[in-house]
Design a protein around this motif. Structure first.
Motif, PDB file in Angstrom:
ATOM      1  N   GLY A 181       0.808  -1.213   0.000  1.00 16.89           N
ATOM      2  CA  GLY A 181       0.000   0.000   0.000  1.00 16.89           C
ATOM      3  C   GLY A 181       0.841   1.263   0.000  1.00 16.89           C
ATOM      4  O   GLY A 181       0.508   2.244  -0.678  1.00 16.89           O
ATOM      5  N   VAL A 185       0.789   4.525  -2.518  1.00 17.56           N
ATOM      6  CA  VAL A 185       0.500   5.857  -1.967  1.00 17.56           C
ATOM      7  C   VAL A 185       1.586   6.851  -2.371  1.00 17.56           C
ATOM      8  O   VAL A 185       1.301   7.994  -2.774  1.00 17.56           O
ATOM      9  CB  VAL A 185       0.369   5.779  -0.430  1.00 17.56           C
ATOM     10  CG1 VAL A 185       0.405   7.169   0.191  1.00 17.56           C
ATOM     11  CG2 VAL A 185      -0.927   5.079  -0.045  1.00 17.56           C
ATOM     12  N   TRP A 188       1.209   7.591  -6.143  1.00 18.83           N
ATOM     13  CA  TRP A 188       0.060   8.457  -6.411  1.00 18.83           C
ATOM     14  C   TRP A 188       0.302   9.882  -5.920  1.00 18.83           C
ATOM     15  O   TRP A 188      -0.113  10.845  -6.572  1.00 18.83           O
ATOM     16  CB  TRP A 188      -1.191   7.882  -5.748  1.00 18.83           C
ATOM     17  CG  TRP A 188      -1.626   6.576  -6.348  1.00 18.83           C
ATOM     18  CD1 TRP A 188      -1.362   6.131  -7.608  1.00 18.83           C
ATOM     19  CD2 TRP A 188      -2.406   5.563  -5.707  1.00 18.83           C
ATOM     20  NE1 TRP A 188      -1.924   4.892  -7.802  1.00 18.83           N
ATOM     21  CE2 TRP A 188      -2.579   4.510  -6.656  1.00 18.83           C
ATOM     22  CE3 TRP A 188      -2.977   5.421  -4.449  1.00 18.83           C
ATOM     23  CZ2 TRP A 188      -3.296   3.357  -6.358  1.00 18.83           C
ATOM     24  CZ3 TRP A 188      -3.705   4.274  -4.143  1.00 18.83           C
ATOM     25  CH2 TRP A 188      -3.854   3.248  -5.098  1.00 18.83           C
ATOM     26  N   LEU A 194      -3.440  11.375  -5.356  1.00 19.92           N
ATOM     27  CA  LEU A 194      -3.552  10.484  -4.194  1.00 19.92           C
ATOM     28  C   LEU A 194      -5.003  10.293  -3.759  1.00 19.92           C
ATOM     29  O   LEU A 194      -5.483   9.164  -3.626  1.00 19.92           O
ATOM     30  CB  LEU A 194      -2.712  11.031  -3.034  1.00 19.92           C
ATOM     31  CG  LEU A 194      -2.785  10.251  -1.721  1.00 19.92           C
ATOM     32  CD1 LEU A 194      -2.300   8.826  -1.925  1.00 19.92           C
ATOM     33  CD2 LEU A 194      -1.969  10.944  -0.631  1.00 19.92           C
ATOM     34  N   GLN A 197      -7.203   8.383  -6.285  1.00 25.29           N
ATOM     35  CA  GLN A 197      -6.929   6.951  -6.396  1.00 25.29           C
ATOM     36  C   GLN A 197      -7.376   6.176  -5.151  1.00 25.29           C
ATOM     37  O   GLN A 197      -7.848   5.050  -5.256  1.00 25.29           O
ATOM     38  CB  GLN A 197      -5.437   6.733  -6.638  1.00 25.29           C
ATOM     39  CG  GLN A 197      -4.978   7.093  -8.032  1.00 25.29           C
ATOM     40  CD  GLN A 197      -5.601   6.188  -9.076  1.00 25.29           C
ATOM     41  OE1 GLN A 197      -5.716   4.980  -8.891  1.00 25.29           O
ATOM     42  NE2 GLN A 197      -6.023   6.775 -10.189  1.00 25.29           N
ATOM     43  N   ILE A 198      -7.212   6.774  -3.970  1.00 26.15           N
ATOM     44  CA  ILE A 198      -7.600   6.078  -2.736  1.00 26.15           C
ATOM     45  C   ILE A 198      -9.092   5.770  -2.730  1.00 26.15           C
ATOM     46  O   ILE A 198      -9.518   4.684  -2.295  1.00 26.15           O
ATOM     47  CB  ILE A 198      -7.210   6.923  -1.498  1.00 26.15           C
ATOM     48  CG1 ILE A 198      -5.693   6.826  -1.268  1.00 26.15           C
ATOM     49  CG2 ILE A 198      -7.962   6.447  -0.263  1.00 26.15           C
ATOM     50  CD1 ILE A 198      -5.207   7.630  -0.087  1.00 26.15           C
ATOM     51  N   ASN A 208      -9.652   0.131  -5.403  1.00 21.65           N
ATOM     52  CA  ASN A 208      -8.668   0.689  -4.469  1.00 21.65           C
ATOM     53  C   ASN A 208      -9.246   0.931  -3.081  1.00 21.65           C
ATOM     54  O   ASN A 208      -8.595   0.645  -2.069  1.00 21.65           O
ATOM     55  CB  ASN A 208      -8.102   1.995  -5.020  1.00 21.65           C
ATOM     56  CG  ASN A 208      -7.250   1.772  -6.256  1.00 21.65           C
ATOM     57  OD1 ASN A 208      -6.800   0.657  -6.515  1.00 21.65           O
ATOM     58  ND2 ASN A 208      -7.028   2.828  -7.029  1.00 21.65           N
ATOM     59  N   LEU A 209     -10.456   1.487  -2.995  1.00 24.43           N
ATOM     60  CA  LEU A 209     -11.039   1.795  -1.695  1.00 24.43           C
ATOM     61  C   LEU A 209     -11.249   0.529  -0.871  1.00 24.43           C
ATOM     62  O   LEU A 209     -11.024   0.531   0.347  1.00 24.43           O
ATOM     63  CB  LEU A 209     -12.362   2.534  -1.870  1.00 24.43           C
ATOM     64  CG  LEU A 209     -13.066   2.957  -0.570  1.00 24.43           C
ATOM     65  CD1 LEU A 209     -12.154   3.829   0.283  1.00 24.43           C
ATOM     66  CD2 LEU A 209     -14.386   3.670  -0.875  1.00 24.43           C
ATOM     67  N   VAL A 212      -7.996  -0.284   0.601  1.00 27.95           N
ATOM     68  CA  VAL A 212      -7.661   0.610   1.720  1.00 27.95           C
ATOM     69  C   VAL A 212      -8.366   0.154   2.997  1.00 27.95           C
ATOM     70  O   VAL A 212      -7.775   0.108   4.083  1.00 27.95           O
ATOM     71  CB  VAL A 212      -8.046   2.064   1.378  1.00 27.95           C
ATOM     72  CG1 VAL A 212      -7.924   2.961   2.608  1.00 27.95           C
ATOM     73  CG2 VAL A 212      -7.165   2.596   0.251  1.00 27.95           C
TER      74      VAL A 212
END
Length: 683
Positions: A181, A185, A188, A194, A197-198, A208-209, A212
């Motif tokens: 991860g 990060v 991005w 950032l 993308q998150i 992606n979420l 996370v």
């Protein structure tokens, strides 16, 4: 080479109705299930084998799994076999990282782009590779934490030992996923996208979420499992570790179905174990008696069916709902499986808030004993998971045993001693003929623990068949406070009447091998059936291509296979259990059994005192000198294999392991080989 093989396999199988997901399923998940099926067959075939005395060898032999190599450090005591395993995993991770890095950099360096773009691409490639390697580690992570795992039983590694491997793999897996991860990060952030993308949740590609959320829950579990946090606040560790559900579900949605299949085999076996545990723990168990000792230790005697399968050195997880509906605590079984057909005992040291409440509850119950006799109802009830432990009673494979205990660590060794004595009485296979118990305690008020051994039904003539030597070291007293002959003093016992014959359920992964096999096979068939129906009736006809959705459907299929198909198998297993208990109840007189078990809880505490006192040597104001102890055993026993079992604080375990390693390195030809084994409460 491996990359080429993967491409060949995927090319040969991805054209089937199951597509790429089917290829990865048969490459990664199917072998785990096949190995589980073979383990079931092996355990069923070998179930009837008794402990056979090994042919006497001319010379004692070293064993990789009982030879301590590292005794201090972050891994604790590590045997040669464990060190080899650590080395192999480390080499794999380092090799994979290096190989992927060299190949990716070679491909990226050929692109005609700026150095900044190359750096970002390399970070993203490295993140993807670290995630892939983390999935390989995750495929192993859930195997050792399954308490009744069929694979652990196959190689005879008990859950208490396997938890160490889970901890090691957990640190490695979360380190890789965190770096995975972090690499994305950083890339991005360098690209200035950032936040975008998150929070991205793609339909085609990784979500992606979801990743996370999965990583955040994993890091929270990881941080609260660190030694400093876990020892100071166990409840925080326990409750946050339930986030594994969030971690797995969102990982499946993050990666999609075909990537998730790389680690789903171990997760599925964990689901099997977890579902069975939840069914077993729903049943409340009679607490037959509760004994309070002066040293702040409580003995609970629990009702069990005669058909419950376990060995000495087993342990159970116990919940007392009058104290907490959420907390489960592990305790070693202190009674032999041969000691009583209908009861099982555990010793509980009062150390924390939960155990203090338990002791207080028992003290209050003692004052209300007359009320209990009229109400015919216990004021405290228990739920039990287990028993768990070694598949075979390995303590019976040594003719010479040294049992080293610290404080309450004597509990599992009481079960061993009782087991050996009852086997001698009943003429069952039993190799131990010489047993040395080294017990270190802080104060003499812990001495009554030794009198918890039930040998009242054993004819004294069988004592001559066993050479027993008990060396007790009272470290914080310079002289005895009581007469040694009365050291194994009296205690207060509260006996509860049994009203409905509620015993520990036999629905446990280490129980009946045939029913366990039926449960595993039925659940696996259910999983495969739901996967096939999902592809044939839904995914292919409706052209479902959403990655995160298909990953979630895989988790649903796993749950459905366990709950529906496995649930049917468990229902039939439960009906078999009820018939077995009904058959036992025909010969079970409740009043007579209450009286007999009261005798077990009270009268046997004094029946074996003379034998124990004669076998014991008390030393005050000193600690065990293991160099002298092992040296004396070497001179006395000669060139033989000696099993050394340790149960106590980490310092005691490492001290014994250090001495065994030192002795092994300078061993003379006429000295024994000491085989290190540990029994831990740290679960």
């Amino acid at each position: 080479m491996i990359h080429l093989v993967n491409h060949i396999w995927i090319g040969a199988t991805s054209g089937t109705v199951f597509g790429l997901a089917g290829s990865l399923f048969f490459a990664f998940t199917a072998p785990v299930l096949i190995l589980a099926f073979l383990a079931v067959l092996y355990l069923i075939i070998s179930e009837g084998d008794e402990i056979q005395e090994k042919k006497t060898l001319k010379r004692p032999t070293f064993r990789l799994w009982t030879f301590p190599v590292l005794v201090n450090g972050p891994f604790g005591v590590v045997t040669a076999a464990e060190l080899i395993g650590i080395a192999l995993v480390s080499v794999f991770v380092i090799w994979a990282c290096a190989a992927y890095t060299i190949r990716d950099w070679g491909e990226i360096s050929k692109d005609q782009v700026t150095s900044f773009i190359k750096s970002c691409l390399m970070l993203e490639r490295s993140g993807a590779r670290l995630g892939l390697i983390g999935l390989f580690c995750l495929s192993l992570l859930f195997l050792p934490i399954s308490r009744g795992s069929i694979l652990l039983r196959l190689i005879d590694i008990p859950f208490e030992h396997a938890t160490r491997y889970h901890v090691w793999l957990g640190h490695l897996t979360m380190a890789l996923f965190t770096l995975h991860g972090l690499a994305y990060v950083i890339a991005w952030a360098m690209e200035g996208r950032l936040i975008e993308q998150i929070f991205e949740w793609k339909d085609i590609g990784v979500a992606n979420l979801a990743g996370v959320i999965s990583l955040a829950s994993g890091i929270l579990m990881w941080v609260t499992s660190l030694p400093g946090v876990r020892t100071r606040n166990f409840e925080l560790f326990f409750y946050t570790h339930q986030l594994y559900v969030v971690f797995v579900v969102f990982l499946a949605m993050h990666a999609g179905d075909f990537i998730f299949f790389m680690c789903s085999g171990g997760i599925f076996l964990f689901m099997l174990d977890r579902f069975l545990r939840s069914i077993q723990s729903r049943k409340t168990v009679d607490i037959i008696s509760a004994t309070s000792l002066p040293c702040g230790t409580v003995e609970l005697v629990l009702s069990k069916p005669a058909c419950l399968r376990y060995n000495a050195l087993s342990f159970i997880f116990l919940q007392v709902r009058e104290l907490s509906w959420l907390q489960w605590h592990p305790f070693s079984v202190s009674s032999s499986p041969l000691e009583g057909r209908y009861h099982l005992s555990v010793l509980i040291k009062v150390l924390g808030e939960w155990t203090e409440k338990l002791k207080g509850k028992i003290s209050n119950n003692e004052e209300r004993q007359k009320l209990l006799e009229t109400r015919l109802k216990s004021l405290i009830t228990a739920s039990v998971e287990g028993p768990y432990g070694h598949e075979s009673p390995y303590h019976l494979t040594y003719k010479h045993l040294i049992l080293v205990a610290g404080g309450i660590g004597i509990s599992p060794f009481l079960a061993i001693l009782s087991d050996v004595m009852h086997r001698l009485k009943e003429g069952k296979p039993c190799m131990p003929k010489n047993i040395l118990i080294v017990w270190a305690i802080k104060k003499s008020d812990e001495l009554p623990l030794l009198s918890m051994i039930n040998m009242d039904s054993i004819d004294p003539i069988f004592y001559d068949a066993l050479n027993l030597d008990i060396q007790i070291y009272v470290t914080r007293e310079s002289e005895p406070k009581v007469e040694e002959g009365k050291a194994f003093g009296a205690m207060n016992t509260c006996t509860y009447p049994i009203s409905k014959r509620s015993a520990i359920s036999v629905l446990v992964g280490t129980g009946d091998n045939i029913w366990t096999g039926i449960y595993i096979v039925a659940s696996s068939i259910g999983f495969l059936t739901f996967l096939a129906l999902l592809d044939v009736l839904y995914i292919n006809p409706y052209n479902i291509t959403i990655w995160w959705y298909k990953g979630l459907l895989v988790v649903v299929c796993m749950l459905a296979g366990v709950v529906i198909f496995g649930g049917v198998a468990v229902a039939f297993w439960h009906q078999w259990e009820r018939r077995m208990l009904a058959s036992e109840s025909n010969n079970y007189d409740t009043k007579k059994s209450n009286r007999a078990l009261h005798d077990v809880a009270v009268e046997h505490k004094n029946s074996n005192q003379e034998y124990l006192v004669n076998s014991s040597t008390l030393r005050y104001g000193c600690r065990p000198d293991f160099k002298d102890i092992f040296g004396s055993a070497s001179d006395h026993w000669g060139a033989v294999d000696v099993g050394v079992l340790v149960c106590g604080p980490e310092t005691l375990t490492s001290t014994v392991a250090t001495e065994i390693r030192s002795h092994s390195l300078r061993r003379k030809h006429n000295h024994p080989v000491f085989h290190f084994n540990s029994h831990s409460f740290d679960l």
